[in-house]
Design a protein around this motif. Structure first.
Motif, mmCIF file in Angstrom:
data_model
loop_
_atom_site.group_PDB
_atom_site.id
_atom_site.type_symbol
_atom_site.label_atom_id
_atom_site.label_comp_id
_atom_site.label_asym_id
_atom_site.label_seq_id
_atom_site.Cartn_x
_atom_site.Cartn_y
_atom_site.Cartn_z
ATOM 1 N N UNK A 120 5.942 -9.494 -3.247
ATOM 2 C CA UNK A 120 5.725 -9.717 -4.679
ATOM 3 C C UNK A 120 6.676 -8.828 -5.473
ATOM 4 N N UNK A 121 6.893 -9.201 -6.749
ATOM 5 C CA UNK A 121 7.798 -8.413 -7.580
ATOM 6 C C UNK A 121 7.207 -7.059 -7.960
ATOM 7 N N UNK A 122 5.903 -6.903 -7.764
ATOM 8 C CA UNK A 122 5.217 -5.619 -7.929
ATOM 9 C C UNK A 122 3.911 -5.676 -7.160
ATOM 10 N N UNK A 123 3.252 -4.568 -7.040
ATOM 11 C CA UNK A 123 2.057 -4.472 -6.198
ATOM 12 C C UNK A 123 0.953 -5.419 -6.679
ATOM 13 N N UNK A 124 0.616 -6.454 -5.892
ATOM 14 C CA UNK A 124 -0.418 -7.414 -6.317
ATOM 15 C C UNK A 124 -1.818 -6.795 -6.377
ATOM 16 N N UNK A 125 -2.005 -5.656 -5.725
ATOM 17 C CA UNK A 125 -3.305 -4.994 -5.778
ATOM 18 C C UNK A 125 -3.511 -4.258 -7.096
ATOM 19 N N UNK A 126 -2.390 -3.945 -7.764
ATOM 20 C CA UNK A 126 -2.457 -3.202 -9.027
ATOM 21 C C UNK A 126 -2.197 -4.073 -10.250
ATOM 22 N N UNK A 127 -1.450 -5.164 -10.048
ATOM 23 C CA UNK A 127 -1.042 -5.991 -11.179
ATOM 24 C C UNK A 127 -1.445 -7.451 -10.962
ATOM 25 N N UNK A 128 -2.256 -7.970 -11.858
ATOM 26 C CA UNK A 128 -2.708 -9.361 -11.751
ATOM 27 C C UNK A 128 -1.572 -10.355 -11.975
ATOM 28 N N UNK A 129 -0.531 -9.927 -12.690
ATOM 29 C CA UNK A 129 0.576 -10.842 -12.994
ATOM 30 C C UNK A 129 1.721 -10.731 -11.981
ATOM 31 N N UNK A 173 17.738 -7.163 -3.467
ATOM 32 C CA UNK A 173 16.436 -7.220 -4.149
ATOM 33 C C UNK A 173 15.354 -6.529 -3.320
ATOM 34 N N UNK A 174 15.454 -6.664 -2.004
ATOM 35 C CA UNK A 174 14.440 -6.090 -1.113
ATOM 36 C C UNK A 174 14.448 -4.572 -1.128
ATOM 37 N N UNK A 175 15.529 -3.973 -1.635
ATOM 38 C CA UNK A 175 15.626 -2.515 -1.687
ATOM 39 C C UNK A 175 15.161 -1.931 -3.024
ATOM 40 N N UNK A 176 14.791 -2.791 -3.969
ATOM 41 C CA UNK A 176 14.340 -2.289 -5.261
ATOM 42 C C UNK A 176 13.045 -1.493 -5.104
ATOM 43 N N UNK A 177 12.912 -0.447 -5.899
ATOM 44 C CA UNK A 177 11.753 0.443 -5.792
ATOM 45 C C UNK A 177 10.437 -0.280 -6.002
ATOM 46 N N UNK A 178 10.441 -1.328 -6.830
ATOM 47 C CA UNK A 178 9.202 -2.053 -7.127
ATOM 48 C C UNK A 178 8.799 -2.986 -5.992
ATOM 49 N N UNK A 179 9.706 -3.210 -5.043
ATOM 50 C CA UNK A 179 9.446 -4.154 -3.953
ATOM 51 C C UNK A 179 9.368 -3.436 -2.609
ATOM 52 N N UNK A 180 10.474 -2.811 -2.196
ATOM 53 C CA UNK A 180 10.520 -2.003 -0.978
ATOM 54 C C UNK A 180 9.921 -2.711 0.241
ATOM 55 N N UNK A 207 20.721 -10.425 9.460
ATOM 56 C CA UNK A 207 19.471 -10.644 10.189
ATOM 57 C C UNK A 207 18.341 -10.936 9.212
ATOM 58 N N UNK A 208 17.754 -12.120 9.258
ATOM 59 C CA UNK A 208 16.655 -12.439 8.338
ATOM 60 C C UNK A 208 15.412 -11.589 8.622
ATOM 61 N N UNK A 209 14.749 -11.157 7.550
ATOM 62 C CA UNK A 209 13.485 -10.428 7.659
ATOM 63 C C UNK A 209 12.394 -11.298 7.044
ATOM 64 N N UNK A 210 11.382 -11.597 7.817
ATOM 65 C CA UNK A 210 10.272 -12.426 7.349
ATOM 66 C C UNK A 210 9.048 -11.534 7.173
ATOM 67 N N UNK A 211 8.413 -11.620 6.015
ATOM 68 C CA UNK A 211 7.215 -10.825 5.741
ATOM 69 C C UNK A 211 6.028 -11.774 5.638
ATOM 70 N N UNK A 212 4.992 -11.518 6.430
ATOM 71 C CA UNK A 212 3.853 -12.428 6.448
ATOM 72 C C UNK A 212 2.556 -11.672 6.698
ATOM 73 N N UNK A 213 1.457 -12.377 6.574
ATOM 74 C CA UNK A 213 0.129 -11.822 6.830
ATOM 75 C C UNK A 213 -0.181 -11.949 8.317
ATOM 76 N N UNK A 214 -0.326 -10.807 8.988
ATOM 77 C CA UNK A 214 -0.574 -10.824 10.428
ATOM 78 C C UNK A 214 -1.973 -11.292 10.777
#
Length: 238
Positions: A167-176, A187-194, A209-216
């Motif tokens: 997400x563009x920011x922490x979904x646990x803290x921001x509803x938007x 973009x993946x290195x931005x402080x708001x994403x990391x 090398x593609x990096x895939x982020x998913x729910x384990x």
């Protein structure tokens, strides 16, 4: 010549602890074993890197000043070996052939990491768990995951987390917070994403090398993603 799909899956150590936040939960080991077995049954070669945060984090251990950062990181490396052996036992209980390879020599517990031997294990259908990080302090297990993936010629790194992607920011803290299905390495290195630490992302970028982020914790997620279902994850790529 590699003909089958080959992936590296990165699990966080904290994920193994479940709700307790510390130690290793049997139910999570069983879940991971089932998910990995499904990949092997579908002729996918699997490498695994596991963190050690459920037991010890080097940077945190060093915060009090009593323990040096290098020693704290060495303790964290040992924690990853503990987790790797636990996952090995779980996978073997489901009938899989598994090898743990450590970046630090400890012959009583596991093999020492040798790139060509790891590749050969994968070709034979064995799961290879890469433990003890890179063997050096100041490098995270995220960087280890990218490094090992490049060395074994994996087609992607899957970072299995507790959320369904980036997400563009922490979904646990921001509803938007906005879900990002694809994003660039920069973009993946931005402080708001990391997505991962900067060293890991830079290494992935250098090797495309593609990096895939998913729910384990979504059953069947790993297999679906490897088979091409991109609706279940975020992808970092060029």
């Amino acid at each position: 010549m590699q003909s089958r799909k080959r992936v590296l899956v990165k699990f966080s150590g904290e994920a193994l602890a479940g709700e307790t936040g510390f130690g290793i939960e049997d139910s999570i080991l069983k879940f991971i074993a089932c998910e990995i077995k499904e990949l092997i049954l579908n002729d996918i070669e699997v490498g695994i890197v596991i963190g050690g945060g459920n037991i010890m984090r080097g940077a945190l251990a060093a915060k009090g000043g009593l323990i040096k950062r290098t020693s704290g990181d060495h303790m964290g490396m040992l924690a990853t070996v503990i987790n790797a052996i636990a996952i090995q036992e779980a996978l073997e209980s489901y009938g899989l052939d598994v090898r743990v390879q450590s970046a630090i020599q400890m012959e009583a517990f596991c093999e020492t990491y040798i790139m060509r031997r790891a590749q050969r294990h994968l070709e034979k259908g064995r799961v290879v768990i890469f433990a003890a990080g890179t063997g050096n302090p100041y490098f995270t297990t995220d960087t280890t995951a990218i490094l090992r993936a490049v060395e074994i010629d994996a087609q992607m790194v899957i970072k299995a987390t507790k959320v369904n992607g980036v997400y563009d920011k922490d979904p646990k803290k921001f509803d938007d917070a906005v879900f990002l299905s694809t994003l660039s390495y920069d973009d993946a290195m931005k402080d708001s994403i990391k997505v991962m630490d900067d060293t890991a992302i830079a290494l992935a970028k250098d090797n495309a090398l593609p990096i895939v982020v998913c729910n384990m914790f979504e059953s069947g997620n790993l297999l679906k993603i490897i088979q091409g279902d991109t609706s279940l994850c975020s992808i970092v790529k060029n």
